[in-house]
Design a protein around this motif. Structure first.
Motif, short mmCIF file in Angstrom:
data_model
loop_
_atom_site.label_atom_id
_atom_site.label_comp_id
_atom_site.label_asym_id
_atom_site.label_seq_id
_atom_site.Cartn_x
_atom_site.Cartn_y
_atom_site.Cartn_z
N UNK A 129 -91.05 31.27 -2.68
CA UNK A 129 -90.44 32.14 -3.69
C UNK A 129 -90.19 33.56 -3.19
N UNK A 130 -90.89 33.99 -2.12
CA UNK A 130 -90.71 35.35 -1.62
C UNK A 130 -90.16 35.37 -0.19
N UNK A 131 -89.73 34.21 0.30
CA UNK A 131 -89.15 34.13 1.64
C UNK A 131 -87.65 34.34 1.56
N UNK A 132 -87.13 35.28 2.34
CA UNK A 132 -85.71 35.60 2.30
C UNK A 132 -84.91 34.89 3.38
N UNK A 133 -85.55 34.52 4.48
CA UNK A 133 -84.83 33.85 5.56
C UNK A 133 -84.64 32.38 5.23
N UNK A 134 -83.38 31.94 5.25
CA UNK A 134 -83.05 30.59 4.79
C UNK A 134 -83.69 29.50 5.64
N UNK A 135 -83.81 29.71 6.94
CA UNK A 135 -84.38 28.67 7.79
C UNK A 135 -85.86 28.43 7.47
N UNK A 136 -86.58 29.50 7.16
CA UNK A 136 -88.00 29.36 6.81
C UNK A 136 -88.14 28.73 5.43
N UNK A 137 -87.26 29.13 4.51
CA UNK A 137 -87.28 28.54 3.17
C UNK A 137 -87.06 27.03 3.24
N UNK A 138 -86.14 26.62 4.11
CA UNK A 138 -85.86 25.19 4.27
C UNK A 138 -87.09 24.46 4.81
N UNK A 139 -87.80 25.09 5.74
CA UNK A 139 -89.03 24.48 6.27
C UNK A 139 -90.07 24.29 5.17
N UNK A 140 -90.25 25.31 4.34
CA UNK A 140 -91.21 25.21 3.25
C UNK A 140 -90.83 24.07 2.30
N UNK A 141 -89.54 23.93 1.98
CA UNK A 141 -89.12 22.87 1.07
C UNK A 141 -89.41 21.49 1.65
N UNK A 142 -89.16 21.33 2.96
CA UNK A 142 -89.44 20.05 3.60
C UNK A 142 -90.94 19.77 3.63
N UNK A 143 -91.73 20.82 3.91
CA UNK A 143 -93.19 20.65 3.94
C UNK A 143 -93.73 20.30 2.57
N UNK A 144 -93.22 20.94 1.53
CA UNK A 144 -93.66 20.66 0.16
C UNK A 144 -93.35 19.21 -0.19
N UNK A 145 -92.14 18.75 0.13
CA UNK A 145 -91.75 17.37 -0.17
C UNK A 145 -92.67 16.38 0.54
N UNK A 146 -93.01 16.68 1.80
CA UNK A 146 -93.89 15.80 2.56
C UNK A 146 -95.29 15.75 1.95
N UNK A 147 -95.80 16.91 1.53
CA UNK A 147 -97.14 16.96 0.92
C UNK A 147 -97.16 16.29 -0.45
N UNK A 148 -96.06 16.39 -1.19
CA UNK A 148 -95.98 15.74 -2.50
C UNK A 148 -96.08 14.22 -2.32
N UNK A 149 -95.36 13.68 -1.34
CA UNK A 149 -95.43 12.23 -1.08
C UNK A 149 -96.85 11.83 -0.64
N UNK A 150 -97.45 12.66 0.22
CA UNK A 150 -98.80 12.39 0.71
C UNK A 150 -99.80 12.42 -0.45
#
Length: 345
Positions: free
Chosen positions: A283-304
């Protein structure tokens, strides 16, 4: 005239229930740790932590009894063998209590913000104050023993500046702007948590009784290791220092101090909290590449986490949290009862 009794709200009951589960889990770990820790400073910290957790459990029971709410089973002496061989070395025990204290502070602040009744607000204010004192003891001990990895330091700017171009938000192509202090802080914090996840899972994978539980924990260890590698890559590109690993502080013991149920709850809780902290960082990350990494990590942890919940349900280990009444079932049942009475007439 006695004052009108105000019932606990749904968030208040849920916060107390969650705290009961967390503290009974913590008591099991603390009691085991106190059988093995040799460092006197760490022993005093764990004794204070045990005192807090036992006090919280007693207070939550009082709230539930007063409200007529069933007391959760949580975790008991059956979930821990305090005489099992040492699974972690002293530095890890200090680091573990550091991370758990941070999670407690976050939880108490949230519980306070969602509490309406005066006695609940006072209780969580006290919990927060006590845990702040514990945090001070832990961080001072980590610093004194040279065990704390300080985050990167920023060089102060000569003057204030304003963002002049939308490239501030990009990060996939071309030259990437340097990380902001907020982004550095969040990545450092999440790396620290992931290092604890890896160390715990290394230990748990050695001692878990169930093959399915071991496989699940090993999968979680791979996910946490992958996330750490992604964070480290970002810091290497920025020439910033990364927090130290803690998995070397796991012993070679294969005798479990904890039940598989307890270990699954600890892993599940850590995953859920990681999802929350990743979301906050996103929510406070401005760089799009890092935001994309967080979204992928969240999705992976949700499945786990979902697979972990299914495994716990399969084994009868998941205690059901407080929930609203099922009005649809109640309404259907009442209608059927009315119809039956009519036929009886």
């Amino acid at each position: 005239m006695e004052p009108t009794r105000i019932s606990l709200t749904a968030p208040e009951v849920s916060s107390l229930w969650t705290q009961y589960m967390f503290d009974t889990m913590s008591i099991a770990f603390i009691r085991y740790a106190l059988e093995h820790i040799k460092d006197e400073d760490i022993i005093e910290i764990y004794k204070y932590s045990l005192e807090l957790s036992e006090g919280h459990v007693k207070k939550v029971k009082d709230f539930f009894v007063g409200e007529g709410v069933p007391i959760p089973k949580g975790f008991t002496e059956e979930d821990v063998n305090i005489h099992a061989p040492r699974l972690f070395q002293d530095p890890f025990y200090l680091y573990y209590i550091y991370i758990m204290t941070l999670q407690g502070l976050t939880g108490y602040s949230l519980s306070l913000s969602t509490s309406i009744r005066a006695d609940l607000r006072k209780y969580y204010s006290t919990c927060n104050t006590e845990t702040m004192l514990l945090f001070e003891k832990v961080i001072d001990s980590l610093l004194t023993k040279g065990l704390f990895s300080r985050p990167a330091v920023l060089t102060p700017s000569v003057e204030i500046d304003f963002v002049k171009h939308q490239s501030f938000l990009t990060g996939w192509f071309g030259e990437r702007r340097p990380l902001t202090g907020i982004e550095i802080g969040d990545i450092t914090f999440n790396m620290n948590k992931m290092h604890m996840h890896v160390a715990l899972k290394v230990g748990f994978s050695q001692v878990a009784a169930s093959k399915k539980v071991r496989q699940y924990i090993n999968r979680g260890m791979e996910i946490s290791t992958k996330h750490i590698a992604a964070f480290e890559k970002i810091f290497r590109e920025e020439m910033l220092n990364s927090p130290a690993s803690w998995q070397s502080h796991v012993t070679n013991s294969t005798t479990s101090p904890f039940t598989d149920k307890w270990m699954m709850y600890q892993v599940q809780l850590s995953s859920q909290i990681a999802i929350a902290f990743y979301g906050t960082a996103l929510s406070v990350t401005s760089r799009a590449d890092i935001a994309e990494k967080y979204m992928a990590m969240i999705a992976e942890l949700v499945r786990f986490a979902e697979d972990g919940a299914n495994l716990m349900i399969e084994n009868g280990w998941m205690e059901e949290p407080p929930k609203a009444s099922d009005r649809r079932t109640l309404t259907t049942g009442r209608k059927e009862g009315i119809e039956n009475n009519q036929y009886d007439k």
